[in-house]
Design a protein around this motif. Sequence first.
Motif, short mmCIF file in Angstrom:
data_model
loop_
_atom_site.label_atom_id
_atom_site.label_comp_id
_atom_site.label_asym_id
_atom_site.label_seq_id
_atom_site.Cartn_x
_atom_site.Cartn_y
_atom_site.Cartn_z
N ASP A 181 2.13 20.08 5.67
CA ASP A 181 2.19 18.68 5.24
C ASP A 181 2.74 17.77 6.32
OD1 ASP A 181 4.72 19.69 5.24
OD2 ASP A 181 5.33 18.74 3.35
N SER A 182 2.73 18.23 7.57
CA SER A 182 3.27 17.42 8.66
C SER A 182 2.13 16.91 9.53
CB SER A 182 4.23 18.26 9.52
OG SER A 182 4.76 17.49 10.58
N THR A 183 2.09 15.61 9.71
CA THR A 183 1.12 14.97 10.59
C THR A 183 1.85 14.08 11.57
OG1 THR A 183 0.81 13.10 9.06
CG2 THR A 183 -0.66 14.99 8.80
N VAL A 184 1.12 13.57 12.57
CA VAL A 184 1.76 12.74 13.58
C VAL A 184 2.24 11.41 12.98
CG1 VAL A 184 -0.40 11.67 14.31
CG2 VAL A 184 1.49 11.87 15.94
N SER A 185 1.58 10.95 11.92
CA SER A 185 2.00 9.70 11.28
C SER A 185 3.04 9.92 10.20
CB SER A 185 0.78 8.99 10.68
OG SER A 185 0.13 9.81 9.74
N GLN A 186 3.04 11.11 9.58
CA GLN A 186 4.03 11.44 8.55
C GLN A 186 4.54 12.86 8.78
OE1 GLN A 186 2.08 10.82 4.78
NE2 GLN A 186 2.40 8.62 4.82
N PRO A 187 5.47 13.02 9.71
CA PRO A 187 6.00 14.37 9.98
C PRO A 187 6.88 14.86 8.84
CG PRO A 187 6.43 12.84 11.81
CD PRO A 187 6.02 12.03 10.63
N ASN A 188 6.99 16.18 8.76
CA ASN A 188 7.90 16.79 7.79
C ASN A 188 9.34 16.59 8.27
OD1 ASN A 188 9.56 19.43 6.97
ND2 ASN A 188 8.02 19.03 5.40
N LEU A 189 10.20 16.05 7.41
CA LEU A 189 11.54 15.67 7.83
C LEU A 189 12.37 16.87 8.26
CD1 LEU A 189 13.77 13.58 8.19
CD2 LEU A 189 14.29 13.81 5.75
N LYS A 190 12.44 17.88 7.39
CA LYS A 190 13.29 19.04 7.69
C LYS A 190 12.83 19.78 8.93
CE LYS A 190 15.20 23.22 5.55
NZ LYS A 190 15.22 24.07 4.32
#
Length: 343
Positions: free
Chosen positions: A112-121
């Motif tokens: 679920d990590s993308t360059v526009s919405q990375p995974n926080l943890k």
Amino acid sequence: MGNTVSCCVSPGGSPKVSRARRKPERPDVYQVEAELYEPDSGPSLQHISDREVPDDLAPESNPSDHPRASTIFLSKSQTDVRDKRKSNPINHVSPGQLSKKYSSCSTIFLDDSTVSQPNLKSTIKCVTLAIYYHIKNRDSDRSLDIFDEKLHPLSREEVPEDYCRSDPEHKHIYRFVRTLFSAAQLTAECAIVTLVYLERLLTYAEIDICPSNWKRIVLGAILLASKVWDDQAVWNVDYCQILKDITVEDMNEMERQFLELLQFNINVPASVYAKYYFDLRSLADDNHMNFPLESLSKERAQKLEAISRLCEDKYKDLSKVAMRRSLSADNLVGIRRSNAVLS
């Protein structure tokens, strides 16, 4: 205002060569005016785009400004990665130790990590791992007083005598950064910008991040990145509520000197941001820190398809607008050709 020196410097107007030719009887005036307009004759108003990179640094050698320059943390981590591969080759690894999931014909795994919405943890883990390699594989112990934890402690606890000789572990760095991000409710993009500012500081100021200054350098980078990236930035006094024993005056002074050392260059181009994101993913892959994977469900596939169609329709509309404005040679194929008439 973009000129180096305006016409107000010389009461006689702009010193053009044609004027000097029309009035040869005043060579002394032209000589004085020419000296005023020498490029190396005193201070001049420099454009902001020219001030973004220090004069003594080539853009290609600074990864925080140039998208093609390799990041410092990735190069520092390669030494340990090569040692790990030599000591533990893939042929000697048992199948039970391989925890990475691979896609097949029937199942597709996506994170679920993308360059526009990375995974926080996962992003915080990668950023703190990059800071860990910066400290572990540093060249020397160059520092400044404003970042020295002995001179400016973050807590009332007494700093140990050997604080500058023992390198912090990755989990200690992660715990420190995670506490700040959780309390201030910062985003994963802010963590990437924090790493950009950290490497820019090390390059511009020619210092090293070491056990004696890593906390204050990281804190200053987070403080600056949160103000630049987030619309509703966290105030300095709010950080004093997180770190109970630090004063707001100390925070203000550290922020001011941090900006001066960066030469007020807080610009992060999209290409540089994307480079740091993908290099962090490469760092995670080299250290077996896999991003959380989930099997592609029917609902998620439909959502991705809807997003793809939306983007495709958007680009089609943009291309139609561009076609109305101009017609390129690539689009002349479908035009009917007429035979030339020679008379």
